[in-house]
Design an enzyme around this catalytic site. Structure first.
Site, PDB file in Angstrom:
ATOM      1  N   ASP A  90      35.180   2.594  73.982  1.00  0.00           N
ATOM      2  CA  ASP A  90      36.395   2.423  73.179  1.00  0.00           C
ATOM      3  C   ASP A  90      37.625   2.634  74.054  1.00  0.00           C
ATOM      4  OD1 ASP A  90      34.733   2.153  70.993  1.00  0.00           O
ATOM      5  OD2 ASP A  90      34.895   4.269  70.425  1.00  0.00           O
TER       6      ASP A  90
HETATM    7  N1  URA Z   1      30.406   5.857  71.158  1.00  0.00           N
HETATM    8  C1  URA Z   1      31.659   5.778  70.671  1.00  0.00           C
HETATM    9  O1  URA Z   1      31.912   6.125  69.537  1.00  0.00           O
HETATM   10  N2  URA Z   1      32.598   5.267  71.476  1.00  0.00           N
HETATM   11  C2  URA Z   1      32.378   4.898  72.751  1.00  0.00           C
HETATM   12  O2  URA Z   1      33.301   4.476  73.436  1.00  0.00           O
HETATM   13  C3  URA Z   1      31.075   5.002  73.236  1.00  0.00           C
HETATM   14  C4  URA Z   1      30.108   5.487  72.423  1.00  0.00           C
END
Ligand code: URA
Length: 238
Positions: free
Chosen positions: A105
């Site tokens: 993310d």
């Molecule tokens: N899980 C999440 O919620 N976000 C990420 O970036 C990676 C794994």
């Protein structure tokens, strides 16, 4: 006999620039082959030759592999109209067709593999392969033994979908808890949604490793380095 290529094609294959840009750069004397300036784009080279562009050695490898310490605020995409991408951080690398292996993310930090090797990426991301991804997270509220057990059984992160068993290590259980979580899947927002499923909110997330390959502690957020030959071999054997 080793495969011979025109110098301009060799450099274009690597992704240094367009064929016409490269011809111009060669004629201007910016390219050396085995230590000597070459000004003819049609000069033949073999992959074993040492080719330098602006005094920097370029590698004629089929694929390239980098470990990036992804900082918060950049997107795991090859291009984006609004935000800086992880590839913008590798702008100095004259390599064609790079892409991130999977997504973190925008606000997640940590280990991200960047390559142009589609087969390796496919293997690492395949749900069948069960490649471990280790995360460190700060979570609002007390993370408990019950959460640990729930994650071990798998939690429902969407209707009809229960996650695979995941290992939760509680490092600190307090108003803000600190944990490490190992998962073998890569569903969208998976870690955040797993905590959401047990009524908690992730406020900081960092990936520490993938497939047992850990983020290099010498890399500050935003920095990257090529993988070593043994790291590449290791990932290919997973
Ligand atoms: N899980 C999440 O919620 N976000 C990420 O970036 C990676 C794994």
């Amino acid at each position: 006999m080793a495969k011979q290529l025109r110098l301009d094609k060799y450099l274009a294959d690597i992704g240094i620039g367009t064929r016409s840009e490269i011809k111009l750069w060669i004629r201007k004397g910016r390219v050396k082959v085995n230590g000597e300036v070459v000004t003819k784009p049609e000069r033949k080279v073999v992959p074993e030759d040492e080719v330098c562009f602006d005094e920097k050695k370029v590698n004629y490898e089929k694929y390239s592999y980098y470990m990036l310490h992804k900082p918060s605020g950049v997107v795991s995409a090859t291009r984006d109209n609004l935000s800086k991408t992880v590839l913008d951080l590798l702008e100095g690398e004259k390599v064609k067709d790079l892409f991130p292996v999977g997504r973190l993310d925008k606000d997640t930090e940590g280990f991200l593999l960047i390559t142009n090797d589609g087969k390796l990426a496919h293997n690492l991301l395949s749900p069948k392969k069960h490649v471990d991804k280790l995360y460190f997270a700060k979570v609002k509220g007390k993370v408990t033994r019950e959460d640990q057990l729930a994650f071990l059984e798998g939690v429902m992160i969407e209707e009809g979908y229960r996650t695979l068993p995941a290992k939760l290590i509680i490092q600190k259980s307090d108003d803000i808890s600190e944990i490490e979580l190992t998962i073998q899947e890569g569903k969208f927002h998976q870690v955040k949604r797993m905590f959401h499923a047990v009524g908690k909110e992730v406020i900081y997330l960092k990936r520490l490793s993938m497939g047992g390959l850990s983020l290099d502690p010498n890399l500050a957020p935003g920095e990257y380095r090529p993988l070593t030959a043994s790291e590449i071999k290791y990932l290919k054997n997973l």
